[in-house]
Motif scaffolding. Structure first.
Motif, PDB file in Angstrom:
ATOM      1  N   LEU A 517      15.376 -21.739  25.559  1.00  0.00           N
ATOM      2  CA  LEU A 517      15.349 -22.666  24.422  1.00  0.00           C
ATOM      3  C   LEU A 517      14.364 -23.803  24.640  1.00  0.00           C
ATOM      4  CD1 LEU A 517      19.182 -22.882  23.664  1.00  0.00           C
ATOM      5  CD2 LEU A 517      17.468 -21.445  22.545  1.00  0.00           C
ATOM      6  N   LEU A 518      14.325 -24.322  25.887  1.00  0.00           N
ATOM      7  CA  LEU A 518      13.396 -25.424  26.167  1.00  0.00           C
ATOM      8  C   LEU A 518      11.950 -24.964  26.084  1.00  0.00           C
ATOM      9  CD1 LEU A 518      15.177 -27.317  29.093  1.00  0.00           C
ATOM     10  CD2 LEU A 518      14.970 -28.039  26.723  1.00  0.00           C
ATOM     11  N   ARG A 519      11.660 -23.719  26.515  1.00  0.00           N
ATOM     12  CA  ARG A 519      10.283 -23.199  26.423  1.00  0.00           C
ATOM     13  C   ARG A 519       9.840 -23.106  24.961  1.00  0.00           C
ATOM     14  NH1 ARG A 519      12.003 -19.444  30.486  1.00  0.00           N
ATOM     15  NH2 ARG A 519      11.236 -20.099  32.536  1.00  0.00           N
ATOM     16  N   ALA A 533      10.557 -31.589  26.683  1.00  0.00           N
ATOM     17  CA  ALA A 533      10.790 -30.204  27.089  1.00  0.00           C
ATOM     18  C   ALA A 533      10.073 -29.893  28.404  1.00  0.00           C
ATOM     19  CB  ALA A 533      10.336 -29.259  25.989  1.00  0.00           C
ATOM     20  N   THR A 534       8.817 -30.345  28.528  1.00  0.00           N
ATOM     21  CA  THR A 534       8.050 -30.124  29.762  1.00  0.00           C
ATOM     22  C   THR A 534       8.720 -30.815  30.940  1.00  0.00           C
ATOM     23  OG1 THR A 534       6.016 -30.025  28.456  1.00  0.00           O
ATOM     24  CG2 THR A 534       5.778 -30.384  30.823  1.00  0.00           C
ATOM     25  N   LEU A 535       9.130 -32.086  30.752  1.00  0.00           N
ATOM     26  CA  LEU A 535       9.766 -32.848  31.816  1.00  0.00           C
ATOM     27  C   LEU A 535      11.045 -32.173  32.298  1.00  0.00           C
ATOM     28  CD1 LEU A 535      10.181 -35.441  33.525  1.00  0.00           C
ATOM     29  CD2 LEU A 535      11.294 -36.449  31.533  1.00  0.00           C
ATOM     30  N   TYR A 536      11.884 -31.757  31.351  1.00  0.00           N
ATOM     31  CA  TYR A 536      13.169 -31.180  31.743  1.00  0.00           C
ATOM     32  C   TYR A 536      13.007 -29.793  32.375  1.00  0.00           C
ATOM     33  CZ  TYR A 536      15.214 -35.015  29.082  1.00  0.00           C
ATOM     34  OH  TYR A 536      15.567 -36.258  28.632  1.00  0.00           O
ATOM     35  N   LEU A 537      12.034 -29.022  31.926  1.00  0.00           N
ATOM     36  CA  LEU A 537      11.785 -27.718  32.558  1.00  0.00           C
ATOM     37  C   LEU A 537      11.376 -27.892  34.015  1.00  0.00           C
ATOM     38  CD1 LEU A 537       9.959 -25.732  29.731  1.00  0.00           C
ATOM     39  CD2 LEU A 537      12.077 -25.067  30.879  1.00  0.00           C
TER      40      LEU A 537
END
Length: 887
Positions: A517-519, A533-537
């Motif tokens: 989902l984050l991707r 999204a990039t930070l949390y991935l």
């Protein structure tokens, strides 16, 4: 030109209400005022013009000095008319114009003539006008007439004199106090209004003499008051005497209680209600004392008069907050009021029933409230919602039906404040009733599907990220959260991304799904959504591999940000890209205050060392740089805190001085910011002599004088004291400004060679406990409180004594502790009888400390407080309690 203003009846559009004053202009009315000068006066026409002038004055229309004077002199010519109606308008107009001293002389003779007239209406109105516009000199001349008027046989004249005395007491108290004998005689008058006004004036004359008030109440409670209005006033004065004597009596008996109880059998309804209300508001009132008052209020509930029903149910509503069982007998009568045509009465009845009802009556009440909610405004709905929340906390087993009710009304139409009140209530119930968690979270998820308020959506998502992962089946919330990523605005989408990341961090089984989902969020059109999204991935798994989430990741996602956002923003702006990464640990944690002290007088802003720094670095950094540059203070260590400037002189004095207190671990430095406001003087060798005889734990170790202080060029002088290391020592210091003053030639600007030594007394300065606590906020108090743990928690209760309001008590404790209020809890709702305030800070020695304050009204004015403290050191928790106990 008259125009329609408001509809008289929404159901009958053809009926509209017209204002005769709509659209009138000052210029046109002033032209009309020329009719006052006609040889043959038309009383009706003149009265209409005066009415228009009064309308303009009361609407705030400004009259110039010339216009007001012309109108005043024109109005005075109307004294020649014998028309009673016009004469009354003239009196009102003179009062409203508030003539100057010169103009008063022109009308005084006419007014004094009317004051001795045989026409009572002239006498009464002339007295009112004269006392309104006269000064002390003229008042002594007419004092004899006023005394006679007080005891006049005509009640209109007597009341006019008494009311004038009430007003004059504010400006000429010594003169009015000489009328005590006449006023005392008027108290025995048979006229209801005269007795009422006389009692009010007599009490005001004696109000600063407690013994005299006691005697007044004692003499009048024996039955000499006939006027219902005066009787109501006497009941209030009696209540005041009871409150003041409550602390002095050693027995359980209340003085004058029998009088209040006897008034419950009075023939006038206003007296009965006033007595009942007074009894319910007595400090520490018992059930036995309440019973007769509750009985008469119950009778009023079935009155045919709406005002009596409203007064009774409002009083019972207040009683239910402290004595719910005493009001239980009235429940049947109040249930009939739920359908009352007056929605205010119905709302009060509902909320009172919710406070006094038992567990078995909850379901029945909910059915009645469901039909009731659609008929009332949002402001009343909020009151009902808060009452339902309290009822659910009182009967946790009924959480399902009450939660369903809140969920149903949440999906109905309503404004932001109403919806926020419902959401807040559901959140509180989820936190306090574990069994309600999953049901409540699902209700919130369903609400954000159609929520039109961005703020509420983001707050719900944030709460879901905290509580959702702790449920038995966290996966069922993911669909609702991810829907927000597609269907909402950018702010809500960003909040949904953060919530998804929290689920991924807390629930290992959901990580693969969360990564997918984050991707997908990496392709969002909004920069912040993509960045989050990039930070949390990267934080959760880097390349997407499912790994065990570390404690540092959970701290990053769930930990409280104990740094003020404004400080973080300034530090990021000042960061220059380099090989050294940005370190959040170097961001100042103190809440920013005014940068370096300055005097708030025009043209007296400090320059040089006393000026605000050119860039936006924090206050502490600027002060620390200043102090470390002074050799005498360079070895004091790291600066812990700098206070806001404390003024030591009055505004617009010869010398403006304020002081900043710099707190170190074992030293305190006073920075005196001085400004010379006299152009013809130059001050040299400026020092402050500090007497610390009332600060036993402090000893002076260093000082730095100010060499020269020219006009309007602020400078600083410093004095340093040593104190026990790590100890929050307190004390009081007296200050004397000492200097050599030299005269300056205004033409050349050169100072004389010889000077004279002089001194200037400054205000005292105190170092208090709050100086040793930094205001450091936390973004999520609940998380911070739970992560702090209860190992060093200290809880105790305190009585704060009588206070004007709950808000005053809350602000007093906040000021005493000097800590940062969190989550807006420093704001107290109007008419609230309980409040919770959350504070956070850092104690000297860099010890984090959190405080939970619970306030409640114990009686009408007395405030009780429960103080819970958690910190990283038990001595700090004890110290916070000592501050409150000694404060």
């Amino acid at each position: 030109m008259a125009q329609p203003l408001v509809k008289k009846d929404d159901d009958r559009d053809e009926e509209v209400e017209y204002s005769p004053f709509f659209g009138i202009e000052k210029g046109a009315v002033l032209q009309e005022a020329r009719v006052f000068n006609d040889p043959q006066l038309d009383p009706q026409r003149c009265s209409q013009v005066i009415t228009k002038l009064l309308y303009l004055l009361n609407q705030g229309e400004a009259f110039t000095k010339v216009e007001a004077t012309e109108v005043f002199f024109s109005v005075t010519k109307l004294f020649q008319s014998k028309d009673l109606g016009l004469r009354r308008m003239v009196y009102v107009m003179i009062k409203e114009l508030s003539p100057s001293a010169d103009e008063v002389i022109m009308v005084t003779s006419s007014l004094m003539k009317d004051m001795t007239s045989k026409t009572d209406m002239y006498r009464a109105n002339a007295i009112r006008v004269l006392c309104r516009i006269t000064d002390g000199t003229l008042l002594t001349q007419i004092e004899r007439y006023l005394k006679q008027a007080i005891v006049d046989k005509n009640p209109v004249v007597s009341s006019a004199a008494l009311v004038s005395g009430i007003h004059l007491l504010q400006t000429n108290p010594e003169i009015v106090k000489r009328w005590s004998n006449e006023v005392q005689e008027a108290v025995q008058s048979r006229a209801a209004l005269v007795q009422f006004h006389a009692l009010a004036l007599l009490h005001q004359i004696r109000q600063n003499d407690r013994l005299a008030v006691n005697k007044l109440v004692s003499s009048l409670t024996r039955g000499s008051v006939r006027s219902p209005l005066a009787q109501c006033l006497l009941i209030r004065y009696t209540s005041q005497v009871i409150r003041e004597s409550a602390n002095n009596t050693q027995t359980g008996d209340r003085p004058f209680y029998d009088f209040l109880e006897g008034c419950l059998r009075h023939k006038a309804e206003m007296v009965i209600f006033e007595a009942a209300r007074a009894i319910t508001e007595l400090n520490g009132v018992t059930s036995r004392e309440l019973t007769p008052a509750i009985t008469v209020l119950q009778l009023f509930l079935s009155s045919s008069k709406p005002v009596l029903r409203f007064a009774a149910v409002r009083t019972l509503n207040k009683v239910a907050m402290t004595h719910p069982t005493a009001v239980t007998n009235c429940n049947i009568d109040m249930e009939s009021l739920i359908s009352d045509q007056n929605r205010s009465i119905a709302t009060l009845a509902i909320t009172t029933l919710l406070k006094t009802g038992n567990e078995s009556s909850v379901d029945r009440l909910m059915k009645q409230i469901t039909n009731f909610m659609s008929d009332i405004a949002d402001e009343f709905k909020i009151v009902v919602v808060e009452a339902i929340r309290s009822l659910c906390l009182k009967f946790p087993l009924k959480h399902r039906s009450l939660m369903n009710f809140l969920s149903n009304i949440l999906r109905e139409e309503g404004g932001f404040e109403y919806k926020k009140a419902i959401v807040d209530s559901i959140v509180i119930l989820i936190r306090d009733i574990p069994e309600a968690k999953e049901t409540g979270l699902l209700h919130l998820c369903e609400f954000i599907e159609d929520c039109e308020f961005t703020y509420l959506s983001t707050q719900i998502l944030h709460f879901l990220g905290i509580e959702g992962p702790k449920t038995s089946d966290p996966s069922k919330y993911i669909r609702y959260i991810y829907n927000r990523v597609h269907l909402e605005n950018a702010t809500v989408r960003a909040g949904a991304v953060s919530t998804l990341a929290k689920f991924g961090a807390m629930v290992d089984g959901l990580k693969p799904r969360i990564f997918v989902l984050l991707r997908r969020c990496l392709f969002d059109t909004d920069d912040e959504v993509r960045d989050r999204a990039t930070l949390y991935l990267n934080t959760l798994g880097g390349d997407g591999a499912v790994v065990e989430t570390g404690a540092d990741v959970k701290e990053f996602l769930f930990g409280s940000l104990d740094i003020p956002l404004v400080n973080l923003e300034n530090s990021l702006k000042n960061y220059e890209p380099s090989e050294k990464p940005f370190d959040i640990n170097f961001v100042p944690k103190e809440v920013k205050t005014q940068p370096l002290a300055e005097k708030k007088a025009p043209g007296k802003k400090p320059t040089g060392l006393g000026a605000p720094p050119p860039g936006p670095p924090s206050t502490v950094d600027a002060y620390e740089k200043l102090l470390s540059s002074i050799p005498e203070f360079s070895n004091f260590g790291k600066l812990f805190k700098s206070s806001a400037p404390v003024e030591l002189t009055e505004a617009e004095t010869e010398y403006a001085v304020n002081v900043v207190k710099h707190i170190f671990d074992s030293h305190v430095v006073f920075q005196y910011n001085c400004t010379n406001t006299i152009p013809e003087q130059l001050l040299e060798n400026v020092t402050v002599l500090v007497d610390g005889s009332e600060a036993e734990e402090f000893s002076e170790v260093a000082s730095k004088p100010l060499r020269s202080l020219p006009y309007d060029s602020p400078g600083q002088t410093f004095v340093a004291f040593e104190k026990p290391e790590g100890v929050p020592a307190v004390g009081k210091f007296s200050n004397m400004l000492r200097f050599i003053v030299k005269e300056v030639d205004p033409s050349t600007g050169e100072a004389e060679d010889d000077g004279v030594e002089d001194e200037y007394q400054l205000e005292d300065l105190e170092v208090v406990a709050a100086d040793y606590i930094l205001k450091v906020g936390v973004s999520n108090f609940r998380n911070a409180w739970e992560s702090m743990g209860a190992d060093f928690e200290r809880v105790d209760e305190y009585g704060l004594g009588p206070r004007d309001s709950l808000a005053e008590a809350v602000n007093a404790v906040i000021d005493l502790l000097g800590m940062q209020p969190c989550e807006g809890t420093e704001v107290v709702s109007p008419n609230s009888r309980s409040h919770t305030c959350l504070l956070s800070g850092v104690y000297i020695g860099n010890v984090k400390v959190l405080v939970r304050l619970q306030f409640g009204l114990d009686g009408p004015k007395d405030v009780a407080m429960k103080l819970a403290v958690r910190s990283e050191d038990e001595t700090v928790s004890d110290a916070i309690h000592e501050i409150v106990a000694s404060g």
